[in-house]
Scaffold this motif. Sequence first.
Motif, PDB file in Angstrom:
ATOM      1  N   GLY A  67       0.828  -1.192   0.000  1.00 46.64           N
ATOM      2  CA  GLY A  67       0.000   0.000   0.000  1.00 46.64           C
ATOM      3  C   GLY A  67       0.868   1.250   0.000  1.00 46.64           C
ATOM      4  O   GLY A  67       2.101   1.195  -0.054  1.00 46.64           O
ATOM      5  N   TRP A  68       0.226   2.366   0.088  1.00 50.84           N
ATOM      6  CA  TRP A  68       0.955   3.637   0.017  1.00 50.84           C
ATOM      7  C   TRP A  68       1.833   3.834   1.247  1.00 50.84           C
ATOM      8  O   TRP A  68       2.907   4.415   1.154  1.00 50.84           O
ATOM      9  CB  TRP A  68      -0.005   4.808  -0.178  1.00 50.84           C
ATOM     10  N   LEU A  69       1.411   3.331   2.408  1.00 46.35           N
ATOM     11  CA  LEU A  69       2.206   3.495   3.622  1.00 46.35           C
ATOM     12  C   LEU A  69       3.510   2.682   3.533  1.00 46.35           C
ATOM     13  O   LEU A  69       4.583   3.181   3.896  1.00 46.35           O
ATOM     14  CB  LEU A  69       1.397   3.064   4.847  1.00 46.35           C
ATOM     15  N   ILE A  70       3.409   1.474   3.016  1.00 46.16           N
ATOM     16  CA  ILE A  70       4.625   0.662   2.844  1.00 46.16           C
ATOM     17  C   ILE A  70       5.519   1.282   1.780  1.00 46.16           C
ATOM     18  O   ILE A  70       6.746   1.302   1.911  1.00 46.16           O
ATOM     19  CB  ILE A  70       4.253  -0.784   2.495  1.00 46.16           C
ATOM     20  N   GLY A  71       4.909   1.822   0.723  1.00 45.07           N
ATOM     21  CA  GLY A  71       5.693   2.496  -0.307  1.00 45.07           C
ATOM     22  C   GLY A  71       6.445   3.688   0.248  1.00 45.07           C
ATOM     23  O   GLY A  71       7.613   3.913  -0.076  1.00 45.07           O
ATOM     24  N   ALA A  72       5.787   4.457   1.115  1.00 45.90           N
ATOM     25  CA  ALA A  72       6.449   5.607   1.729  1.00 45.90           C
ATOM     26  C   ALA A  72       7.558   5.143   2.677  1.00 45.90           C
ATOM     27  O   ALA A  72       8.623   5.752   2.737  1.00 45.90           O
ATOM     28  CB  ALA A  72       5.430   6.455   2.485  1.00 45.90           C
ATOM     29  N   GLY A  73       7.336   4.041   3.393  1.00 39.67           N
ATOM     30  CA  GLY A  73       8.354   3.514   4.308  1.00 39.67           C
ATOM     31  C   GLY A  73       9.552   2.943   3.587  1.00 39.67           C
ATOM     32  O   GLY A  73      10.654   2.898   4.134  1.00 39.67           O
ATOM     33  N   SER A  74       9.360   2.514   2.339  1.00 32.32           N
ATOM     34  CA  SER A  74      10.477   1.935   1.598  1.00 32.32           C
ATOM     35  C   SER A  74      11.541   2.968   1.241  1.00 32.32           C
ATOM     36  O   SER A  74      12.670   2.608   0.906  1.00 32.32           O
ATOM     37  CB  SER A  74       9.972   1.259   0.318  1.00 32.32           C
ATOM     38  N   VAL A  75      11.212   4.243   1.352  1.00 31.66           N
ATOM     39  CA  VAL A  75      12.192   5.306   1.102  1.00 31.66           C
ATOM     40  C   VAL A  75      13.348   5.197   2.091  1.00 31.66           C
ATOM     41  O   VAL A  75      14.491   5.473   1.753  1.00 31.66           O
ATOM     42  CB  VAL A  75      11.507   6.689   1.201  1.00 31.66           C
ATOM     43  N   PHE A  76      13.062   4.739   3.306  1.00 26.27           N
ATOM     44  CA  PHE A  76      14.076   4.649   4.362  1.00 26.27           C
ATOM     45  C   PHE A  76      14.765   3.285   4.409  1.00 26.27           C
ATOM     46  O   PHE A  76      15.574   3.034   5.287  1.00 26.27           O
ATOM     47  CB  PHE A  76      13.435   4.944   5.711  1.00 26.27           C
ATOM     48  N   ASN A  77      14.456   2.401   3.475  1.00 21.14           N
ATOM     49  CA  ASN A  77      15.046   1.074   3.444  1.00 21.14           C
ATOM     50  C   ASN A  77      16.382   1.132   2.705  1.00 21.14           C
ATOM     51  O   ASN A  77      16.439   1.118   1.490  1.00 21.14           O
ATOM     52  CB  ASN A  77      14.098   0.091   2.759  1.00 21.14           C
ATOM     53  N   LEU A  78      17.462   1.156   3.437  1.00 21.69           N
ATOM     54  CA  LEU A  78      18.784   1.240   2.832  1.00 21.69           C
ATOM     55  C   LEU A  78      19.332  -0.123   2.421  1.00 21.69           C
ATOM     56  O   LEU A  78      20.201  -0.207   1.566  1.00 21.69           O
ATOM     57  CB  LEU A  78      19.754   1.928   3.787  1.00 21.69           C
ATOM     58  N   ALA A  79      18.828  -1.189   3.005  1.00 22.37           N
ATOM     59  CA  ALA A  79      19.325  -2.531   2.687  1.00 22.37           C
ATOM     60  C   ALA A  79      18.814  -3.010   1.327  1.00 22.37           C
ATOM     61  O   ALA A  79      19.438  -3.854   0.696  1.00 22.37           O
ATOM     62  CB  ALA A  79      18.902  -3.517   3.766  1.00 22.37           C
ATOM     63  N   GLY A  80      17.690  -2.493   0.881  1.00 24.71           N
ATOM     64  CA  GLY A  80      17.165  -2.869  -0.424  1.00 24.71           C
ATOM     65  C   GLY A  80      16.367  -4.150  -0.440  1.00 24.71           C
ATOM     66  O   GLY A  80      16.076  -4.684  -1.495  1.00 24.71           O
ATOM     67  N   ASN A  81      15.981  -4.686   0.694  1.00 21.09           N
ATOM     68  CA  ASN A  81      15.232  -5.936   0.742  1.00 21.09           C
ATOM     69  C   ASN A  81      13.839  -5.736   1.355  1.00 21.09           C
ATOM     70  O   ASN A  81      13.349  -6.566   2.085  1.00 21.09           O
ATOM     71  CB  ASN A  81      16.016  -6.983   1.533  1.00 21.09           C
ATOM     72  N   TYR A  82      13.221  -4.653   1.055  1.00 13.95           N
ATOM     73  CA  TYR A  82      11.950  -4.288   1.672  1.00 13.95           C
ATOM     74  C   TYR A  82      10.785  -5.110   1.126  1.00 13.95           C
ATOM     75  O   TYR A  82       9.871  -5.448   1.847  1.00 13.95           O
ATOM     76  CB  TYR A  82      11.705  -2.800   1.434  1.00 13.95           C
ATOM     77  N   TYR A  83      10.801  -5.420  -0.153  1.00 10.94           N
ATOM     78  CA  TYR A  83       9.704  -6.154  -0.786  1.00 10.94           C
ATOM     79  C   TYR A  83      10.118  -7.581  -1.094  1.00 10.94           C
ATOM     80  O   TYR A  83      11.261  -7.852  -1.422  1.00 10.94           O
ATOM     81  CB  TYR A  83       9.310  -5.489  -2.120  1.00 10.94           C
ATOM     82  N   SER A  84       9.158  -8.503  -0.998  1.00  9.38           N
ATOM     83  CA  SER A  84       9.395  -9.861  -1.500  1.00  9.38           C
ATOM     84  C   SER A  84       8.520 -10.033  -2.735  1.00  9.38           C
ATOM     85  O   SER A  84       7.300  -9.954  -2.664  1.00  9.38           O
ATOM     86  CB  SER A  84       9.060 -10.906  -0.443  1.00  9.38           C
ATOM     87  N   PHE A  85       9.150 -10.235  -3.880  1.00 11.95           N
ATOM     88  CA  PHE A  85       8.425 -10.269  -5.137  1.00 11.95           C
ATOM     89  C   PHE A  85       8.039 -11.670  -5.570  1.00 11.95           C
ATOM     90  O   PHE A  85       7.053 -11.860  -6.228  1.00 11.95           O
ATOM     91  CB  PHE A  85       9.275  -9.636  -6.250  1.00 11.95           C
ATOM     92  N   ASN A  86       8.830 -12.665  -5.264  1.00  3.86           N
ATOM     93  CA  ASN A  86       8.607 -13.993  -5.787  1.00  3.86           C
ATOM     94  C   ASN A  86       8.208 -14.926  -4.663  1.00  3.86           C
ATOM     95  O   ASN A  86       8.982 -15.188  -3.753  1.00  3.86           O
ATOM     96  CB  ASN A  86       9.887 -14.493  -6.476  1.00  3.86           C
ATOM     97  N   SER A  87       7.003 -15.473  -4.744  1.00  4.67           N
ATOM     98  CA  SER A  87       6.540 -16.388  -3.708  1.00  4.67           C
ATOM     99  C   SER A  87       6.787 -17.843  -4.086  1.00  4.67           C
ATOM    100  O   SER A  87       6.201 -18.730  -3.516  1.00  4.67           O
ATOM    101  CB  SER A  87       5.045 -16.159  -3.458  1.00  4.67           C
TER     102      SER A  87
END
Length: 81
Positions: free
Chosen positions: A12-32
Amino acid sequence: MLRTDFLFSKAGWLIGAGSVFNLAGNYYSFNSSLSGAEADRKALEADWNMVGLDLEKSLTAYEAELQAAQSKQLSFNFDGR
């Protein structure tokens, strides 16, 4: 409804906004999927399911159109009145 978005992140938009502060680059899991082959199988299955739905929708529309044309043809009065 068939699921065709299993390879995409569901954020959602809140997670998208929080991903700005993710420096490790592993915020999303794309492949299940457990492997690339399983992901390919899932994607192909989803693609062919959507093709099947498109064909079903087209055939239903064609049958309705054909039935409407036949009912117009049958309602024509041949006795000249």
